[in-house]
Write a protein that holds these residues in place. Structure first.
Motif, PDB file in Angstrom:
ATOM      1  N   PHE A  77       0.807  -0.987   0.131  1.00 33.64           N
ATOM      2  CA  PHE A  77       0.177  -0.728   0.187  1.00 33.64           C
ATOM      3  C   PHE A  77       0.622   1.303  -0.353  1.00 33.64           C
ATOM      4  CE2 PHE A  77      -2.642   2.622   3.083  1.00 33.64           C
ATOM      5  CZ  PHE A  77      -3.686   3.256   1.291  1.00 33.64           C
ATOM      6  N   GLN A  78       1.994   0.976   0.821  1.00 32.29           N
ATOM      7  CA  GLN A  78       3.215   2.298   0.646  1.00 32.29           C
ATOM      8  C   GLN A  78       3.741   2.593  -0.660  1.00 32.29           C
ATOM      9  OE1 GLN A  78       5.964   1.190   3.190  1.00 32.29           O
ATOM     10  NE2 GLN A  78       4.871   0.771   5.090  1.00 32.29           N
ATOM     11  N   LEU A  79       3.553   1.783  -1.905  1.00 25.98           N
ATOM     12  CA  LEU A  79       3.808   1.989  -2.940  1.00 25.98           C
ATOM     13  C   LEU A  79       2.653   2.979  -4.083  1.00 25.98           C
ATOM     14  CD1 LEU A  79       4.691  -1.181  -4.170  1.00 25.98           C
ATOM     15  CD2 LEU A  79       5.959   0.380  -4.300  1.00 25.98           C
ATOM     16  N   THR A  80       1.898   2.994  -3.067  1.00 25.89           N
ATOM     17  CA  THR A  80       0.652   4.473  -3.375  1.00 25.89           C
ATOM     18  C   THR A  80       0.845   5.817  -3.382  1.00 25.89           C
ATOM     19  OG1 THR A  80      -0.740   4.417  -1.586  1.00 25.89           O
ATOM     20  CG2 THR A  80      -1.201   2.465  -3.587  1.00 25.89           C
ATOM     21  N   GLY A  81       1.386   5.796  -2.571  1.00 29.38           N
ATOM     22  CA  GLY A  81       1.766   7.514  -1.950  1.00 29.38           C
ATOM     23  C   GLY A  81       0.655   7.810  -0.441  1.00 29.38           C
ATOM     24  N   LEU A  86      -0.398  10.503   5.003  1.00 27.96           N
ATOM     25  CA  LEU A  86      -1.251  10.163   5.710  1.00 27.96           C
ATOM     26  C   LEU A  86      -0.309  10.259   7.464  1.00 27.96           C
ATOM     27  CD1 LEU A  86      -3.502   7.145   5.062  1.00 27.96           C
ATOM     28  CD2 LEU A  86      -3.789   9.931   5.226  1.00 27.96           C
ATOM     29  N   SER A  87       1.077   9.925   6.879  1.00 29.87           N
ATOM     30  CA  SER A  87       1.996   9.671   8.206  1.00 29.87           C
ATOM     31  C   SER A  87       2.233  11.458   8.591  1.00 29.87           C
ATOM     32  CB  SER A  87       3.151   8.844   7.816  1.00 29.87           C
ATOM     33  OG  SER A  87       2.715   7.291   7.639  1.00 29.87           O
ATOM     34  N   GLU A  88       2.353  12.551   7.231  1.00 28.58           N
ATOM     35  CA  GLU A  88       2.346  13.622   7.456  1.00 28.58           C
ATOM     36  C   GLU A  88       2.231  13.859   8.633  1.00 28.58           C
ATOM     37  OE1 GLU A  88       3.123  15.597   4.173  1.00 28.58           O
ATOM     38  OE2 GLU A  88       4.605  14.363   2.690  1.00 28.58           O
ATOM     39  N   LEU A  91       1.283  10.858  13.146  1.00 29.30           N
ATOM     40  CA  LEU A  91       2.586   9.585  14.015  1.00 29.30           C
ATOM     41  C   LEU A  91       1.721   8.086  14.090  1.00 29.30           C
ATOM     42  CD1 LEU A  91       4.428   9.131  15.285  1.00 29.30           C
ATOM     43  CD2 LEU A  91       3.752   9.275  17.661  1.00 29.30           C
ATOM     44  N   LEU A  92       0.194   7.946  14.278  1.00 23.16           N
ATOM     45  CA  LEU A  92      -0.377   6.912  14.817  1.00 23.16           C
ATOM     46  C   LEU A  92      -0.049   6.630  13.279  1.00 23.16           C
ATOM     47  CD1 LEU A  92      -2.007   5.045  16.526  1.00 23.16           C
ATOM     48  CD2 LEU A  92      -4.434   5.698  15.682  1.00 23.16           C
ATOM     49  N   ALA A  93      -0.561   6.971  12.195  1.00 17.41           N
ATOM     50  CA  ALA A  93      -0.667   6.602  10.789  1.00 17.41           C
ATOM     51  C   ALA A  93       1.081   5.512  10.292  1.00 17.41           C
ATOM     52  CB  ALA A  93      -1.584   7.644   9.946  1.00 17.41           C
ATOM     53  N   ARG A  94       1.290   6.463  10.541  1.00 15.67           N
ATOM     54  CA  ARG A  94       3.191   6.454  10.541  1.00 15.67           C
ATOM     55  C   ARG A  94       3.307   4.788  11.250  1.00 15.67           C
ATOM     56  NH1 ARG A  94       6.962   8.098   7.808  1.00 15.67           N
ATOM     57  NH2 ARG A  94       9.617   8.013   8.767  1.00 15.67           N
ATOM     58  N   LEU A  95       2.877   4.933  12.442  1.00 11.82           N
ATOM     59  CA  LEU A  95       3.672   3.795  12.559  1.00 11.82           C
ATOM     60  C   LEU A  95       2.653   2.329  12.171  1.00 11.82           C
ATOM     61  CD1 LEU A  95       3.057   4.310  16.598  1.00 11.82           C
ATOM     62  CD2 LEU A  95       5.556   4.093  15.264  1.00 11.82           C
ATOM     63  N   VAL A  96       1.597   2.783  11.873  1.00 13.28           N
ATOM     64  CA  VAL A  96       0.290   1.779  11.697  1.00 13.28           C
ATOM     65  C   VAL A  96       1.017   1.078  10.480  1.00 13.28           C
ATOM     66  CG1 VAL A  96      -1.909   0.844  10.726  1.00 13.28           C
ATOM     67  CG2 VAL A  96      -1.611   2.162  12.779  1.00 13.28           C
ATOM     68  N   LEU A  97       1.012   2.598   8.954  1.00  9.39           N
ATOM     69  CA  LEU A  97       1.280   2.115   7.455  1.00  9.39           C
ATOM     70  C   LEU A  97       2.628   2.113   7.179  1.00  9.39           C
ATOM     71  CD1 LEU A  97      -2.046   3.954   6.574  1.00  9.39           C
ATOM     72  CD2 LEU A  97      -1.992   1.069   6.751  1.00  9.39           C
ATOM     73  N   GLY A  98       2.828   2.638   8.464  1.00  9.41           N
ATOM     74  CA  GLY A  98       4.943   3.182   7.687  1.00  9.41           C
ATOM     75  C   GLY A  98       4.676   4.589   6.815  1.00  9.41           C
ATOM     76  N   ALA A  99       5.276   4.428   5.643  1.00  8.90           N
ATOM     77  CA  ALA A  99       5.592   5.454   5.087  1.00  8.90           C
ATOM     78  C   ALA A  99       6.287   5.514   3.764  1.00  8.90           C
ATOM     79  CB  ALA A  99       6.521   7.248   5.617  1.00  8.90           C
ATOM     80  N   ALA A 100       7.242   4.717   3.896  1.00  8.12           N
ATOM     81  CA  ALA A 100       7.861   4.091   2.098  1.00  8.12           C
ATOM     82  C   ALA A 100       7.954   3.167   1.912  1.00  8.12           C
ATOM     83  CB  ALA A 100       8.996   4.889   2.253  1.00  8.12           C
ATOM     84  N   PHE A 101       7.694   2.582   0.952  1.00  9.37           N
ATOM     85  CA  PHE A 101       7.930   0.886   0.661  1.00  9.37           C
ATOM     86  C   PHE A 101       9.511   0.296   0.550  1.00  9.37           C
ATOM     87  CE2 PHE A 101       8.905  -2.543  -2.775  1.00  9.37           C
ATOM     88  CZ  PHE A 101       8.316  -3.068  -2.283  1.00  9.37           C
TER      89      PHE A 101
END
Length: 129
Positions: A77-81, A86-88, A91-101
């Motif tokens: 999913f990180q490939l979509t950007g 969301l991570s910007e 912080l919760l979105a960054r922890l759950v979904l990450g930011a970069a593939f």
């Protein structure tokens, strides 16, 4: 073991994995491979514990497959950007979904899950006797 006790154990395990990840982050060089790889594997371990917290009756293999599916899905999913955006904001979105593939992460997720599946199988075998 009752379902409630099992769920509490899985919550404790998830918090323990988080604690280990934060401790490594506190002592490892920021952005180093130890921090990155251990964080990825421990994220997968937390996910496995989270799956069993939500669905305590799952078999070890089903829980492992679910956790691995989530981890790989989140990574792809990180490939979509979208996770990066969301991570910007969160912080919760960054922890759950990450930011970069990172394709290397795809290999580290099973490293965090497979030992837990094996341990879970061993414990089940012993308690079923």
């Amino acid at each position: 073991m009752s379902i409630t006790r099992f769920r509490l154990a899985m919550l404790g395990a998830a918090l323990g994995f988080l604690g280990v990840a934060l401790a490594i982050r506190a002592v490892a060089p920021l952005g180093g491979w130890v921090e990155q790889s251990s964080g990825t594997a421990l994220y997968a371990s937390m996910t496995y514990a989270g799956v069993l917290f939500l669905a305590p009756r799952l078999s070890p293999f089903a829980a492992g497959a679910s956790a691995l599916g989530w981890c790989w899905g989140a990574e792809i999913f990180q490939l979509t950007g979208v996770p990066a955006a969301l991570s910007e904001e969160s912080l919760l979105a960054r922890l759950v979904l990450g930011a970069a593939f990172d394709p290397i992460d795809l290999a580290w997720y099973p490293i965090g899950i497979v030992p837990l599946v094996a341990l879970h199988l061993m414990i089940r075998k012993r308690t079923m006797k």
